[in-house]
Design a protein around this motif. Structure first.
Motif, PDB file in Angstrom:
ATOM      1  N   ARG A 193       1.124   4.059  -2.991  1.00 22.59           N
ATOM      2  CA  ARG A 193       0.714   5.431  -2.677  1.00 22.59           C
ATOM      3  C   ARG A 193       1.784   6.441  -3.093  1.00 22.59           C
ATOM      4  NH1 ARG A 193       1.044   5.911   3.175  1.00 22.59           N
ATOM      5  NH2 ARG A 193       3.110   6.743   2.702  1.00 22.59           N
ATOM      6  N   GLU A 194       3.043   6.102  -2.844  1.00 24.27           N
ATOM      7  CA  GLU A 194       4.140   7.031  -3.129  1.00 24.27           C
ATOM      8  C   GLU A 194       4.766   6.808  -4.500  1.00 24.27           C
ATOM      9  OE1 GLU A 194       4.582   9.551  -1.275  1.00 24.27           O
ATOM     10  OE2 GLU A 194       3.177   8.812   0.267  1.00 24.27           O
ATOM     11  N   GLN A 236       0.828  -1.206   0.000  1.00 24.95           N
ATOM     12  CA  GLN A 236       0.000   0.000   0.000  1.00 24.95           C
ATOM     13  C   GLN A 236       0.865   1.261   0.000  1.00 24.95           C
ATOM     14  OE1 GLN A 236      -2.710   0.038   3.304  1.00 24.95           O
ATOM     15  NE2 GLN A 236      -3.377   2.149   2.968  1.00 24.95           N
ATOM     16  N   GLN A 237       1.958   1.230   0.746  1.00 24.28           N
ATOM     17  CA  GLN A 237       2.826   2.405   0.874  1.00 24.28           C
ATOM     18  C   GLN A 237       3.537   2.740  -0.431  1.00 24.28           C
ATOM     19  OE1 GLN A 237       5.025   0.726   4.102  1.00 24.28           O
ATOM     20  NE2 GLN A 237       3.892   1.836   5.679  1.00 24.28           N
ATOM     21  N   GLY A 288       3.598   9.838   4.215  1.00 20.61           N
ATOM     22  CA  GLY A 288       3.670  10.649   3.010  1.00 20.61           C
ATOM     23  C   GLY A 288       4.537  11.888   3.143  1.00 20.61           C
TER      24      GLY A 288
END
Length: 256
Positions: free
Chosen positions: A61-62, A57-58, A250
């Protein structure tokens, strides 16, 4: 160098399952904390420290579309459970992923991810090149980037933080020796764990972390591995010295 906080939460994350406290009910995006991890883009290389349960997920996202190496601080699940997701990088980059950790940590990974290290591998499993960190006093090279290990204790468990240039990342610690403090000193940006306000057996509390950062005096200090017990982001930050902020998922920090 660009530093991106992939996750800033403790092992349960924030919000905590089944909890209805003010922090867990907060609508502030900074109070939504995945498990701790950091991405460092330096010298044209992409490095991640710790791949916890939220790793996929991380990096989605980035938009971390390329990864050159993975470093581990220690073997606890909230730091290692997402290692399976390096498969996507294997497929895209057509190479084994270099994984750096102490031998004890590599041994634990081999037990928990036995299918990755089996003599006869199932098609499509992650491919890794394990590289043991044998000396916690000497720097080592990661894809051409010099990395300095920083020894600390997580209760009685020896763990490693890492210094890359003027950036030091150290989480899950409750003791830093004077020698390690000197190895950190001079860092312009330091990320350090601060679990909650009250003392804890294996993590720095907020007052302890603030005292350490005040001693080390970086240009910027960020607190990570934060639990819901610390309080709401905006309220805690209002109490901190100007050079210390709470990390949040983030957060990006540029270091030239």
């Amino acid at each position: 160098m660009q530093i991106t906080i992939l996750g800033s939460g403790t092992s349960q994350g924030v919000p905590v399952i089944g909890c209805h406290c003010a922090v867990c009910r907060s609508l502030d995006y900074r109070d939504k904390r995945l498990r701790v991890s950091v991405h460092v883009a330096v010298g044209g290389k992409s490095i991640v420290i710790d791949s916890g349960p939220d790793f996929r997920q991380q990096v989605l996202r980035e938009r971390v579309d390329h990864l050159d190496a993975l470093l581990f601080t220690h073997e606890h699940k909230d730091h290692t459970a997402g290692m399976d997701d390096i498969r996507s990088y294997n497929f895209k980059q057509q190479r084994d992923m270099p994984v750096y950790a102490e031998q004890r940590v590599l041994d634990q990974l081999k037990r928990e991810f036995a299918y990755i290290f089996a003599d006869y591998k199932y098609p499509g499993v992650p491919r890794v090149q394990t590289i043991p960190i044998l000396d916690d006093q000497s720097s080592f090279m990661v894809e051409g980037v010099e990395v300095h290990p920083i020894r600390a204790l997580h209760y009685k468990l020896p763990i490693l933080g890492y210094r890359i240039g003027d950036f030091t990342y150290l989480t899950d610690a409750n003791y830093i020796s004077p020698e390690s403090m000197e190895r950190i000193r001079g860092s312009r940006v330091i990320v350090l764990n601060a679990l909650r306000r009250e003392s804890h057996i294996s993590h720095f509390s907020l007052p302890e972390a603030v005292d350490i950062l005040t001693d080390l005096a970086p240009q910027r200090g960020y607190l990570t591995h934060i639990s819901h017990l610390l309080g709401r982001h905006r309220e805690v930050e209002a109490e901190l010295p100007d050079f210390i902020r709470l990390a949040y998922d983030g957060l990006r920090v540029e270091l030239n």
